[in-house]
Design a protein around this motif. Sequence first.
Motif, PDB file in Angstrom:
ATOM      1  N   TYR A 135      36.076  21.402  71.479  1.00 59.05           N
ATOM      2  CA  TYR A 135      37.260  21.252  73.291  1.00 59.05           C
ATOM      3  C   TYR A 135      38.693  21.247  72.693  1.00 59.05           C
ATOM      4  O   TYR A 135      39.275  21.402  74.012  1.00 59.05           O
ATOM      5  N   CYS A 136      38.582  21.049  71.538  1.00 57.72           N
ATOM      6  CA  CYS A 136      40.095  21.518  70.890  1.00 57.72           C
ATOM      7  C   CYS A 136      40.985  22.442  72.176  1.00 57.72           C
ATOM      8  O   CYS A 136      41.801  22.964  72.513  1.00 57.72           O
ATOM      9  N   TYR A 137      40.381  23.890  71.676  1.00 56.69           N
ATOM     10  CA  TYR A 137      40.421  25.143  72.052  1.00 56.69           C
ATOM     11  C   TYR A 137      40.870  25.077  73.055  1.00 56.69           C
ATOM     12  O   TYR A 137      41.662  25.832  73.740  1.00 56.69           O
ATOM     13  N   GLU A 138      39.234  24.939  73.717  1.00 58.29           N
ATOM     14  CA  GLU A 138      38.968  24.659  75.831  1.00 58.29           C
ATOM     15  C   GLU A 138      40.638  24.027  76.030  1.00 58.29           C
ATOM     16  O   GLU A 138      40.645  24.842  77.431  1.00 58.29           O
ATOM     17  N   MET A 139      40.857  23.063  75.876  1.00 57.18           N
ATOM     18  CA  MET A 139      42.043  21.960  75.823  1.00 57.18           C
ATOM     19  C   MET A 139      43.259  22.947  76.345  1.00 57.18           C
ATOM     20  O   MET A 139      44.248  22.702  77.144  1.00 57.18           O
ATOM     21  N   LEU A 140      43.897  23.835  75.366  1.00 55.56           N
ATOM     22  CA  LEU A 140      44.734  24.753  75.606  1.00 55.56           C
ATOM     23  C   LEU A 140      44.710  25.774  76.015  1.00 55.56           C
ATOM     24  O   LEU A 140      46.187  26.036  76.364  1.00 55.56           O
ATOM     25  N   TRP A 191      40.733  21.177  82.744  1.00 51.88           N
ATOM     26  CA  TRP A 191      41.689  21.530  81.499  1.00 51.88           C
ATOM     27  C   TRP A 191      43.342  21.711  81.980  1.00 51.88           C
ATOM     28  O   TRP A 191      43.908  23.229  82.578  1.00 51.88           O
ATOM     29  N   TYR A 192      44.534  20.952  82.543  1.00 48.95           N
ATOM     30  CA  TYR A 192      45.758  21.015  82.879  1.00 48.95           C
ATOM     31  C   TYR A 192      46.129  21.393  82.124  1.00 48.95           C
ATOM     32  O   TYR A 192      47.656  22.479  82.534  1.00 48.95           O
ATOM     33  N   LEU A 193      46.506  20.801  80.828  1.00 44.80           N
ATOM     34  CA  LEU A 193      47.247  21.716  80.026  1.00 44.80           C
ATOM     35  C   LEU A 193      47.423  22.913  79.803  1.00 44.80           C
ATOM     36  O   LEU A 193      48.114  23.977  79.484  1.00 44.80           O
ATOM     37  N   ALA A 194      45.969  23.715  79.750  1.00 40.40           N
ATOM     38  CA  ALA A 194      45.341  25.042  79.070  1.00 40.40           C
ATOM     39  C   ALA A 194      46.233  25.898  80.800  1.00 40.40           C
ATOM     40  O   ALA A 194      46.950  26.919  80.644  1.00 40.40           O
ATOM     41  N   LYS A 195      46.409  25.032  81.729  1.00 41.00           N
ATOM     42  CA  LYS A 195      46.718  25.896  82.919  1.00 41.00           C
ATOM     43  C   LYS A 195      48.087  26.264  82.847  1.00 41.00           C
ATOM     44  O   LYS A 195      49.367  26.383  83.646  1.00 41.00           O
ATOM     45  N   GLY A 196      48.744  25.595  82.526  1.00 41.49           N
ATOM     46  CA  GLY A 196      50.273  25.142  82.359  1.00 41.49           C
ATOM     47  C   GLY A 196      50.923  24.541  83.200  1.00 41.49           C
ATOM     48  O   GLY A 196      51.970  24.894  83.258  1.00 41.49           O
ATOM     49  N   ARG A 222      57.033  14.570  71.492  1.00 45.14           N
ATOM     50  CA  ARG A 222      56.305  14.397  72.052  1.00 45.14           C
ATOM     51  C   ARG A 222      54.715  15.505  72.702  1.00 45.14           C
ATOM     52  O   ARG A 222      53.976  15.381  72.664  1.00 45.14           O
ATOM     53  N   PHE A 223      55.480  16.201  73.791  1.00 49.26           N
ATOM     54  CA  PHE A 223      54.425  17.358  74.262  1.00 49.26           C
ATOM     55  C   PHE A 223      54.069  18.082  73.092  1.00 49.26           C
ATOM     56  O   PHE A 223      53.032  18.588  73.106  1.00 49.26           O
ATOM     57  N   LYS A 224      55.278  18.679  72.450  1.00 47.05           N
ATOM     58  CA  LYS A 224      54.773  19.540  71.216  1.00 47.05           C
ATOM     59  C   LYS A 224      54.232  18.793  70.448  1.00 47.05           C
ATOM     60  O   LYS A 224      52.914  19.622  69.292  1.00 47.05           O
ATOM     61  N   ALA A 225      54.124  18.000  70.022  1.00 47.28           N
ATOM     62  CA  ALA A 225      53.137  16.936  68.772  1.00 47.28           C
ATOM     63  C   ALA A 225      51.843  16.843  69.501  1.00 47.28           C
ATOM     64  O   ALA A 225      50.952  17.516  68.269  1.00 47.28           O
ATOM     65  N   VAL A 226      51.512  16.713  70.727  1.00 48.18           N
ATOM     66  CA  VAL A 226      49.995  16.400  71.088  1.00 48.18           C
ATOM     67  C   VAL A 226      49.511  18.489  71.601  1.00 48.18           C
ATOM     68  O   VAL A 226      48.819  18.428  70.681  1.00 48.18           O
ATOM     69  N   VAL A 227      50.222  19.574  71.580  1.00 44.23           N
ATOM     70  CA  VAL A 227      50.032  20.931  71.383  1.00 44.23           C
ATOM     71  C   VAL A 227      49.652  21.047  70.055  1.00 44.23           C
ATOM     72  O   VAL A 227      48.648  21.414  69.312  1.00 44.23           O
ATOM     73  N   ALA A 228      50.523  20.809  69.416  1.00 40.46           N
ATOM     74  CA  ALA A 228      50.084  20.895  67.410  1.00 40.46           C
ATOM     75  C   ALA A 228      49.137  20.352  66.525  1.00 40.46           C
ATOM     76  O   ALA A 228      48.545  21.317  66.405  1.00 40.46           O
ATOM     77  N   LYS A 229      48.863  19.121  67.503  1.00 41.97           N
ATOM     78  CA  LYS A 229      47.195  18.548  67.170  1.00 41.97           C
ATOM     79  C   LYS A 229      46.187  18.848  67.535  1.00 41.97           C
ATOM     80  O   LYS A 229      44.871  19.282  66.771  1.00 41.97           O
ATOM     81  N   LEU A 230      46.249  19.670  68.573  1.00 39.36           N
ATOM     82  CA  LEU A 230      45.426  19.876  68.784  1.00 39.36           C
ATOM     83  C   LEU A 230      44.771  21.649  68.588  1.00 39.36           C
ATOM     84  O   LEU A 230      43.999  21.897  68.039  1.00 39.36           O
ATOM     85  N   GLU A 231      46.438  22.445  68.312  1.00 36.86           N
ATOM     86  CA  GLU A 231      46.013  23.712  67.408  1.00 36.86           C
ATOM     87  C   GLU A 231      45.420  23.384  66.358  1.00 36.86           C
ATOM     88  O   GLU A 231      44.837  24.312  66.145  1.00 36.86           O
ATOM     89  N   GLU A 232      45.984  22.460  65.380  1.00 32.34           N
ATOM     90  CA  GLU A 232      45.891  22.247  63.873  1.00 32.34           C
ATOM     91  C   GLU A 232      44.271  22.232  63.609  1.00 32.34           C
ATOM     92  O   GLU A 232      43.531  22.382  62.504  1.00 32.34           O
ATOM     93  N   HIS A 233      43.662  20.614  64.944  1.00 29.13           N
ATOM     94  CA  HIS A 233      42.475  21.267  64.992  1.00 29.13           C
ATOM     95  C   HIS A 233      41.142  21.864  65.358  1.00 29.13           C
ATOM     96  O   HIS A 233      40.653  22.071  64.990  1.00 29.13           O
ATOM     97  N   ALA A 234      41.875  22.957  66.553  1.00 29.65           N
ATOM     98  CA  ALA A 234      40.945  23.981  66.855  1.00 29.65           C
ATOM     99  C   ALA A 234      41.333  25.011  65.705  1.00 29.65           C
ATOM    100  O   ALA A 234      40.291  25.830  65.855  1.00 29.65           O
ATOM    101  N   LYS A 235      41.864  24.815  64.942  1.00 30.54           N
ATOM    102  CA  LYS A 235      41.739  26.073  64.495  1.00 30.54           C
ATOM    103  C   LYS A 235      41.296  25.865  62.691  1.00 30.54           C
ATOM    104  O   LYS A 235      40.850  26.505  62.103  1.00 30.54           O
ATOM    105  N   SER A 236      40.317  24.666  62.547  1.00 29.60           N
ATOM    106  CA  SER A 236      39.709  23.915  61.697  1.00 29.60           C
ATOM    107  C   SER A 236      38.372  25.120  61.811  1.00 29.60           C
ATOM    108  O   SER A 236      37.141  24.613  61.009  1.00 29.60           O
ATOM    109  N   TYR A 237      37.822  25.560  63.290  1.00 31.91           N
ATOM    110  CA  TYR A 237      36.685  26.838  63.509  1.00 31.91           C
ATOM    111  C   TYR A 237      36.030  27.562  62.493  1.00 31.91           C
ATOM    112  O   TYR A 237      37.089  28.310  62.923  1.00 31.91           O
TER     113      TYR A 237
END
Length: 373
Positions: free
Chosen positions: A330-335, A343-348, A358-373
């Motif tokens: 779902y981290c990938y989906e949210m992005l 998922w409004y984040l994915a819609k920009g 703080r926004f960049k940190a949210v995106v980076a955290k999700l990207e880091e976790h999504a890449k673990s799949y």
Amino acid sequence: MAIYFSEKFKQHRKAKDLTQEQLAEIFHVSPQAISRWEIGATCPDIELLPSIASYFGITVDELLGVDKIKDKERIEAIEKEIDDKLINGYRDEVLEIARKAVREFPHEYKLQLRLARALNMKVESDKEKEKNNLLESITILERILENSTDDEIRNQALWTLPRNYKKAGNKDKAVETARKLSPAMGSSTVALAQIYEGNELHEYLKNNIAHFILMLAGPTGAIFQLANSMYDSGSPERIKLINKAIGIFDSIYENGDYGCNNFFLSVIYNELAKNYYDANDMDSALNSLEKAAQHVIDCDMLTDFKQHTSLAVQGLGKTMVFLNDKRCNYCYEMLHRDDLAHWYLAKGHFQLLKDDERFKAVVAKLEEHAKSY
């Protein structure tokens, strides 16, 4: 296997218009033995099976229902494949799997139900294709209600059909169909709570609480629907109602053991962030986005979840069907899944925040976790 044999044996006896007594004479057994075969209490000696199969003009495998057992295993494998695709976010592949399954088992209504739902989930850029998918889904669900004798499958079809009628612009039909469902207070869920006792009752009530919370405060629950249908995005009333829904989850899961509700809370916080953003309250929007991200990460890490510890649901294990031994993404989906409404984040949607640290940190955290799949 005895159950399959009894059904097949009885079916062929009646097709030949023979009594139990007549077959008893043919196979040199007692009428009582024939009766026990037909109710599935016993099976004939193995030496008799070839003679019985030959007399009915079928194979021993057919007589014992080996074909049905193989079909059952195949259907279960198809359902597991569909579930795995859904859990891992491959929704677009589900429709083709479901279509092939229905072609293979045209009279299996549980697979027809899967196809109807897959048609509902399929996102089409072409509006005409989207409309055709909806109408096909409606036709399938109507056929299930007309022909299936399985109460569970019929109820699921009946639950899905009103929303499809509404999407198709037939509100009267949607209302008429929805009224065929049992009202919440008259449902088996409420009735069984008056019948069970002791530990069975306690377990049942805890499960009810877990599911009723979703009905009341989940993303498709009553509070959320009221907020979204009655008030504009960013309005104080809408924000207050969404926060009330979150508060209900927090009051039941006071230990923070949300389990699968992490997914629903991530959706709710994402919606809350959008409303704060539309109200020009950027600090609160960022707070909500951070919580949405954390809940979606927690959801993706649920493979280690064992039991709830909060008082009202204490001891319950995994309570939602999409939680199994596989990890979600779902981290990938949210992005990235901009075709999903929640998922409004994915819609920009949060363009004014894109340069905020703080926004960049949210995106980076999700990207880091999504890449673990």
